[in-house]
Design an enzyme around this catalytic site. Structure first.
Site, PDB file in Angstrom:
ATOM      1  N   LYS A 231       0.843  -1.197   0.000  1.00  0.00           N
ATOM      2  CA  LYS A 231       0.000   0.000   0.000  1.00  0.00           C
ATOM      3  C   LYS A 231       0.876   1.245   0.000  1.00  0.00           C
ATOM      4  CE  LYS A 231      -1.820   2.525   3.295  1.00  0.00           C
ATOM      5  NZ  LYS A 231      -1.678   3.872   2.732  1.00  0.00           N
ATOM      6  N   GLU A 305      10.519   0.559   9.944  1.00  0.00           N
ATOM      7  CA  GLU A 305      11.552   1.563   9.717  1.00  0.00           C
ATOM      8  C   GLU A 305      10.872   2.883  10.000  1.00  0.00           C
ATOM      9  OE1 GLU A 305      13.490   4.209   8.783  1.00  0.00           O
ATOM     10  OE2 GLU A 305      13.391   3.813   6.630  1.00  0.00           O
ATOM     11  N   CYS A 339      13.459  10.306   7.019  1.00  0.00           N
ATOM     12  CA  CYS A 339      13.430   9.749   8.363  1.00  0.00           C
ATOM     13  C   CYS A 339      14.790   9.876   9.042  1.00  0.00           C
ATOM     14  CB  CYS A 339      12.994   8.297   8.311  1.00  0.00           C
ATOM     15  SG  CYS A 339      13.905   7.356   7.099  1.00  0.00           S
ATOM     16  N   GLU A 436      10.488  14.889  15.996  1.00  0.00           N
ATOM     17  CA  GLU A 436      10.785  14.775  14.568  1.00  0.00           C
ATOM     18  C   GLU A 436       9.857  15.718  13.807  1.00  0.00           C
ATOM     19  OE1 GLU A 436       9.727  11.110  12.514  1.00  0.00           O
ATOM     20  OE2 GLU A 436      11.561  11.269  11.346  1.00  0.00           O
TER      21      GLU A 436
END
Lengths: 526, 279
Positions: A231, A305, A339, A436
């Site tokens: 997806k 991840e 990331c 983040e």
């Protein structure tokens, strides 16, 4: 003895003289006075040249964007069972590019059944070398159609064309090429042991590197003999669906790769499906935890991840201009939607001021704007939602002290854009130093000793990546040993390669992608 | 009359009673006679063990692979020295025959020796040098995940217990062992093996107590990076998995076999370093 003393004294004197001279000539005051005298002699006004770039737009003509995109199930494009579609936009213009199918549990079930059938049939029965040949074929077609992919990636996701052209697409092809070769060498991946594929893999990927993440997920899974239901992110489904066309072109057996588009609910249907043996997810830590919780009661394998707040450590012996360049690449590459972005600079106190000045100067030269322009360095923020999130965090950051600096650059009035910026000297507990942001926002802090740098770098729940800038090899290795992070870049940043494992410690996830270690999560060792 | 002792917990290199002041009776197999009293570790004891284990991890991780190998080999030597004590324990407490008890100790010693030889080798098997397309020396180095808690099997198997401990230690981690209901009395001589094998304090901690009392604390403790769940209670494993998702603990299910590389690799992290190559 006396002779020696005198010579020493003399040497000291000369040294003093020379340093004071050097200091004088280096001070800006001295330089100014020199200018003044020359001005007096010849009072001619020098014209200031401003070099600007002409637009260098990449053509959209190579891509044929359809008005509507369907799921790719069992080798065919099929309409969603519920008949629902969502818009996908170009974040640089906010224009709607196409409608994309929204998958529900029924669509996912169809895809899983197709994947199971292929796993037990064609793909499962096929020899490793044959499997490998399909993957090699996909890699080649990706290379041949690279420009098409790059343009579509940039239109759908907002990243600069130079990045999708030079990084995303070539690396995606390289991943297929690398893992293709593993398909008939699995016994060497687990020497002395027997391994078999896991089965049907559910894979959910993010919007920051849409095609590349699809390649990272699909290539090792297929090489190991699994079949997949993937997806893509709801914001960026188009290149994954173009990859589905490549699978058709490569004559990949039906059901080996299935792509179901949609948002969170579609993803939840994948993680909840009983007949999926493994989930692989790349995305935020919050969603990663939800997925981990959702499947905790099952025996599904899981690789995650997730996010990061990676430190970029700059020692005083670093090649400073190179480090500035690396910091810029570390945090502003792909608008900071990375990331492993080097979102926390830790700079040695003695060079902090010089570093910040150089960084400000370099940031002024960043070209922020039309992602389709080949000169653009920083493109569009992927979505309005993300832009709002970044703006909210920056606003919060501004209330928490320190020095805020925003690049003195122009941004387009239309579309989702954000000026690159940094917060210097905020406390380690400040929002920007801990959370983040996933945008072009940098935090800068200082340190005095290597131990302090390592402690500060490790002071986070994440552990994805880190950078080290120093001209001393032994210092780099010692620092690398102390850092709790899965990827460490020395005198470089944001480099990726299919042979190099990637993934994090702690809340940055489990498992590795890339390299020999990246195939292990797709194998069941007996 | 026989003197029955209370077996103490082993925390930070010391034999201590539980801070909670609680103990329970451990009976001889199939009889109603007491073999020993055991301390019932509390949440606070577990937290103390984690504090000590953090330091133990730092010390253990910084030792050379050769040194780790020698220390594991030392454990084999110390177990050999305590052979009779272990055998008597298994015969008296578990009702094993002399032959069975000897075989149990033999296989445990062999397991120590097996992992001793792995400490300085598994990096070469599972680590790598990666041929990246660029001027970088790129390698993947292996290191331990950190403080690991071992939930021991509820059915006592000495070799399996030693295998579970050794695989965690070989990976470069410190371990807190929560002994199961099978034979918690093994704590005494086993802790003495670790206490005399040149390990730094805290690298191995051993607790006796009840899983149902401690499981939530183990799952939720942020400093515990991994759990090796060797008990057969699968429902407890899934529950702990659920409760540990917030701190992203590595929850490792029951090992399929013993004396193998996979058991070590369950407790490691891969670190990939890109080092520039150039003049």
């Amino acid at each position: 003895m006396t002779k020696k003393k005198t010579t020493k004294k003399a040497a000291k004197k000369t040294a003093k003289k020379s340093t004071s001279k050097a200091a004088k000539t280096k001070t800006p005051k001295a330089a100014k006075s020199v200018k003044k005298t020359t001005k007096k002699a010849a009072p001619v006004k020098t014209k200031k040249f401003v070099f600007d770039y002409d637009p260098a737009p990449e053509s959209k003509a190579i891509v044929n964007i359809k008005s509507r995109y369907e799921h790719f199930i069992n080798g065919e494009f099929v309409a969603p069972v519920a008949g629902k579609y969502m818009d996908t936009i170009n974040p640089a213009t906010t224009e709607v590019l196409a409608k994309v199918a929204v998958g529900d549990a029924k669509d996912v079930d169809k895809a899983v059944k197709a994947a199971r059938k292929a796993f037990e049939g064609t793909w499962g029965q096929m020899s490793g070398s044959e499997r490998g040949k399909y993957l090699f074929r996909i890699a080649r077609i990706l290379q041949e159609r690279a420009r098409e992919f790059a343009v579509l990636e940039t239109l759908d996701g907002g990243k600069p064309i130079k990045e999708s052209r030079d990084v995303d697409v070539p690396l995606a092809a390289a991943h297929f090429f690398y893992y293709a070769g593993w398909a008939d060498k699995i016994e060497y991946a687990v020497p002395g042991r027997e391994a078999k594929p896991v089965g049907v893999c559910g894979q959910i990927i993010p919007w920051n590197f849409p095609l590349l993440m699809a390649a990272w997920k699909i290539a090792p899974a297929l090489a190991a003999g699994n079949t997949v239901v993937l997806k893509p992110a709801e914001q960026t489904s188009l290149t994954a669906l173009l990859l589905a066309e490549v699978c058709q072109e490569a004559e990949l057996p039906a059901g080996v790769v299935n792509i179901v588009t949609g948002a969170g609910e579609t993803g939840a249907a994948i993680t909840a499906h009983q007949d999926i043996n493994k989930i692989a997810f790349t995305g935020s830590t919050d969603i990663g935890k939800i997925i981990a919780k959702a499947i905790a009661g099952s025996n599904k394998k899981l690789t995650l991840e997730l996010g990061g707040k990676s430190a970029n450590i700059i020692y005083e012996d670093a090649a400073l201009d190179q480090a500035v360049e690396g910091v810029v690449n570390g945090i502003f590459f792909n608008q900071g939607h990375v990331c492993c972005a080097g979102s926390r600079v830790l700079v040695e106190e003695s060079i902090a001021d010089t570093f910040i000045k150089k960084l400000e100067k370099r940031m002024k030269q960043l070209r922020v704007g039309d992602p389709m322009d080949k000169n653009t360095d920083v493109g569009a923020i992927n979505s309005k939602e993300q832009l709002d999130k970044i703006k909210a965090l920056v606003a919060k950051g501004k209330t928490e002290g320190g020095n805020f600096h925003e690049a003195d650059v122009k941004i387009p009035s239309k579309g989702y854009f954000c000026k690159p910026c940094f917060f210097a000297h905020q406390s380690a507990s400040s929002t920007i130093s801990r959370v983040e942001v996933f945008g072009p926002v940098l935090s800068i802090q200082t340190f005095r000793t290597p131990d302090e740098a390592i402690t500060k770098a490790n002071d986070t729940n994440y552990g994805l990546a880190a950078g080290i800038w120093s001209e001393k090899g032994s210092k780099i290795h010692k620092t690398a040993l102390g850092l709790k992070a899965g990827v460490i870049w020395a005198n470089t940043y944001n480099k990726f390669d299919p042979t190099a494992p990637f993934g994090g410690f702690f809340e940055s996830g489990y498992g590795r992608e890339g390299g020999l270690q990246g195939i292990l999560p797709y194998l069941e060792v007996k | 009359m026989k003197v029955v002792k209370t077996i103490k917990l082993y925390i930070n290199g010391e034999f201590v009673r539980t801070e909670s002041g609680r103990s329970y009776s451990y009976n001889v197999a199939g009889k109603n006679t007491q073999f020993a009293r055991l301390c019932q570790a509390s949440r606070k004891d577990f937290r103390n063990a984690v504090e000590s284990s953090k330091e133990g991890f730092k010390s253990w991780a910084s030792k050379t692979a050769y040194n780790k190998s020698q220390i594991l080999y030392r454990m084999a030597e110390m177990t050999e020295g305590k052979r009779h004590e272990f055998e008597e324990l298994f015969m008296e407490a578990l009702g094993k025959t002399q032959g069975e008890a000897t075989a149990m100790v033999d296989s445990a010693i062999d397991t120590f020796v097996y992992y001793s030889g792995f400490c300085d080798k598994f990096h070469q098997i599972a680590g790598s040098i990666n041929p990246v397309a660029g001027p970088f020396h790129n390698f993947t180095h292996i290191e331990g995940v950190g403080v690991t808690t071992l939930v021991e099997d509820d059915e006592f198997d000495f070799q399996k217990l030693v295998d579970s401990i050794c695989s965690i230690l070989t990976g470069g981690n410190s371990v807190i062992v929560l002994l199961g209901e099978g034979c918690p009395a093994v704590l005494g001589p086993l802790a003495e093996v670790f206490a005399t094998s040149d390990l730094s304090n805290g690298t191995v901690n051993i607790l006796s107590g009840h899983l149902d009392e401690l499981r939530d604390y183990i799952a939720q403790h942020r400093e515990v990076r991994s759990v090796s769940f060797q008990s057969s209670r699968e429902d407890v494993f899934h529950d702990m998995k659920q409760k540990s998702t917030d701190n992203m603990k590595r929850m490792i299910p029951r090992h399929k076999k013993q004396k193998c590389l996979e058991n070590i690799l369950n407790f490691v992290e891969y670190k990939t370093v890109w080092h520039p190559v150039g003049y």
